[in-house]
Design an enzyme around this catalytic site. Structure first.
Site, PDB file in Angstrom:
ATOM      1  N   ASN A 144       0.821  -1.217   0.000  1.00  0.00           N
ATOM      2  CA  ASN A 144       0.000   0.000   0.000  1.00  0.00           C
ATOM      3  C   ASN A 144       0.851   1.261   0.000  1.00  0.00           C
ATOM      4  O   ASN A 144       1.988   1.240   0.491  1.00  0.00           O
ATOM      5  CB  ASN A 144      -0.904   0.005   1.241  1.00  0.00           C
ATOM      6  CG  ASN A 144      -2.091  -0.907   1.086  1.00  0.00           C
ATOM      7  OD1 ASN A 144      -2.714  -0.944   0.036  1.00  0.00           O
ATOM      8  ND2 ASN A 144      -2.418  -1.656   2.131  1.00  0.00           N
ATOM      9  N   HIS A 194      -8.892   1.239  -2.776  1.00  0.00           N
ATOM     10  CA  HIS A 194      -9.463   1.737  -1.522  1.00  0.00           C
ATOM     11  C   HIS A 194     -10.439   2.900  -1.749  1.00  0.00           C
ATOM     12  O   HIS A 194     -10.688   3.694  -0.842  1.00  0.00           O
ATOM     13  CB  HIS A 194      -8.364   2.132  -0.524  1.00  0.00           C
ATOM     14  CG  HIS A 194      -7.613   0.951   0.004  1.00  0.00           C
ATOM     15  ND1 HIS A 194      -6.620   1.051   0.944  1.00  0.00           N
ATOM     16  CD2 HIS A 194      -7.708  -0.378  -0.284  1.00  0.00           C
ATOM     17  CE1 HIS A 194      -6.137  -0.149   1.211  1.00  0.00           C
ATOM     18  NE2 HIS A 194      -6.782  -1.025   0.471  1.00  0.00           N
ATOM     19  N   TYR A 244     -13.615   1.530   3.004  1.00  0.00           N
ATOM     20  CA  TYR A 244     -12.774   2.728   3.059  1.00  0.00           C
ATOM     21  C   TYR A 244     -13.569   3.997   2.769  1.00  0.00           C
ATOM     22  O   TYR A 244     -13.122   5.098   3.086  1.00  0.00           O
ATOM     23  CB  TYR A 244     -11.611   2.612   2.074  1.00  0.00           C
ATOM     24  CG  TYR A 244     -10.556   1.637   2.526  1.00  0.00           C
ATOM     25  CD1 TYR A 244      -9.523   2.037   3.366  1.00  0.00           C
ATOM     26  CD2 TYR A 244     -10.598   0.306   2.119  1.00  0.00           C
ATOM     27  CE1 TYR A 244      -8.559   1.134   3.795  1.00  0.00           C
ATOM     28  CE2 TYR A 244      -9.646  -0.601   2.543  1.00  0.00           C
ATOM     29  CZ  TYR A 244      -8.624  -0.184   3.384  1.00  0.00           C
ATOM     30  OH  TYR A 244      -7.681  -1.081   3.811  1.00  0.00           O
TER      31      TYR A 244
END
Length: 421
Positions: A144, A194, A244
């Site tokens: 990420n 996300h 998210y």
């Protein structure tokens, strides 16, 4: 077939090994190399990995090394799952943004930008060394923020595909609610890493019956509970947002919550200490139940499936991945990295056509895409002003005073990882 895992000392790794062992017919791996600079963690994780393979009768071998060049040499694919700065850096990402009234989170907002700035240069160095060792190797990025990291890799000309477990988690959740096999569920999954919405849930494939209205009508309360959003929000949207999206749809509520409890990083750090102690037990030969609480559900299945498809094995024809837009979402640049269903094969990932996106979602997607472009410039070129511009562009910041305060804090907390600072 040889695969290398950079960040192989992660407590996630036994989940991945379990997937390779169970799905050996999908991806017949002969050697799996775990690469990590932390030799103590490697010894613990590598030992459990070997026991997992032995328990399940897998003939492949596990090797471990702290030598990146040796580890990736001859690899058909390299999976990246590293965390620059470890949980200590994550803990800071999740705390100092709260001082400015902004969400503290490791992949979005100011904390996500900090992670990108630390991570992109390291990943690009690794990728260049992979290319020198084996220019035909695929890079599968699970590191990420996946969208920004994958965009960096693709812009540098690497053979890379980004991967996240959100989509496979929804696929498995919906299949359970519907009482069907997971392979029968095809998601119209659209957005950025996300920052995605399930706009249709189809049975049987891309042209199958859309059962999303049925899911929302019959299981809306359960889905809303998982997402920690009011049921009424799902009913009004008519889609299922990624969890998210709560950072965007309930930002101030989340900030208040985060200020009243320990960071997720602190929780994970404690979990990791417990997991590593378990991994050191020579009698343990399967992934422990505690690992499920660590996060990354179905990570191994998604990774094995993607690697198998890229390497010409038995992977699924379609998979949700992160790759170049190339006109799929006409309101974004071609070189934006989007997260959608794609046809995946030996030549890479080609996004499937996407129905016109509601402006309610398209606007936010375009906004965050612009932020990601600015974030990547800051990661590649450095400089306080580039950091400030990226923060000012982010919809979770967006005010110059906040952006200034966050910029100062980001640099102060990450100076050791930022060569230009």
């Amino acid at each position: 077939m040889k695969l290398a895992v950079v960040g192989g000392g992660s407590t996630y790794t036994p989940e991945l090994i379990d997937g390779f062992a169970r799905l050996r017919d999908t991806l017949p791996v002969e050697e799996l190399v775990l690469v990590d600079p932390d030799l103590d963690r490697l010894e613990l994780v590598g030992g459990l990995a070997r026991r997992i393979l032995a328990r399940q009768g897998h003939p492949g071998r596990i090797t471990t090394t702290d030598d990146l060049d040796a580890g990736v040499d001859g690899a058909d694919a390299v999976l990246l799952q590293l965390r620059v700065g470890g949980q200590a850096a994550r803990n800071e990402d999740e705390t100092w943004p709260l001082e400015c009234g902004c969400v503290g989170q490791e992949t979005t907002g100011a904390g996500g930008l900090a992670k990108a700035l630390r991570t992109v240069p390291v990943v690009l160095d690794i990728a260049e060394r992979v290319r020198r060792a084996n220019p035909d190797a695929w890079i599968i990025d699970f590191t990420n923020p996946v969208g920004i990291v994958t965009r960096a890799l693709l812009q540098a000309g690497h053979k890379a595909v980004g991967l996240c477990n959100v989509a496979i988690g929804f696929q498995r959740k919906f299949a359970g609610l519907l009482g069907v096999a997971a392979t029968d569920v095809h998601l119209d999954h659209v957005g950025l890493n996300h920052l995605t919405w399930e706009t249709h849930v189809r049975l049987g494939g891309p042209e199958g019956e859309d059962v999303l209205p049925k899911l929302l009508a019959g299981h809306g309360d359960a889905l809303a509970g998982d997402l920690r959003l009011p049921r009424g929000v799902l009913d009004r949207l008519g889609v299922v947002p990624s969890y998210y999206l709560r950072y965007f749809y309930a930002h101030d509520e989340v900030v208040r919550e985060l200020g009243t409890k320990p960071s997720r990083a602190a929780e994970v750090a404690q979990m990791e200490r417990e997991l590593l102690a378990m991994y050191g037990d020579p009698a343990l030969d399967e992934k422990p139940a505690l690992l499920a609480k660590r996060g990354g559900a179905y990570y191994s299945e998604a990774a094995v499936d993607l690697a198998a498809s890229l390497l010409g094995g038995g992977g699924s024809r379609y998979q949700v991945v992160n790759t170049y837009n190339n006109g799929t979402l006409p309101f974004l640049p071609d070189d934006a990295v989007i997260e959608v269903q794609a046809a995946v094969g030996h030549a890479g990932a080609t996004p499937l056509p996407v129905a016109p996106v509601d402006p309610l979602y398209a606007g936010l997607i375009a906004n965050v895409t612009a932020y990601e472009e600015l974030a990547l410039r800051a990661a590649l070129q450095g400089g306080r002003e580039r950091v400030f511009r990226a923060l000012l562009a982010h919809p979770l910041v967006g005010q110059y005073a906040q952006a200034d305060g966050l910029t100062d804090r980001l640099i102060a907390h990450n100076r050791e990882h930022l060569a230009w600072a």
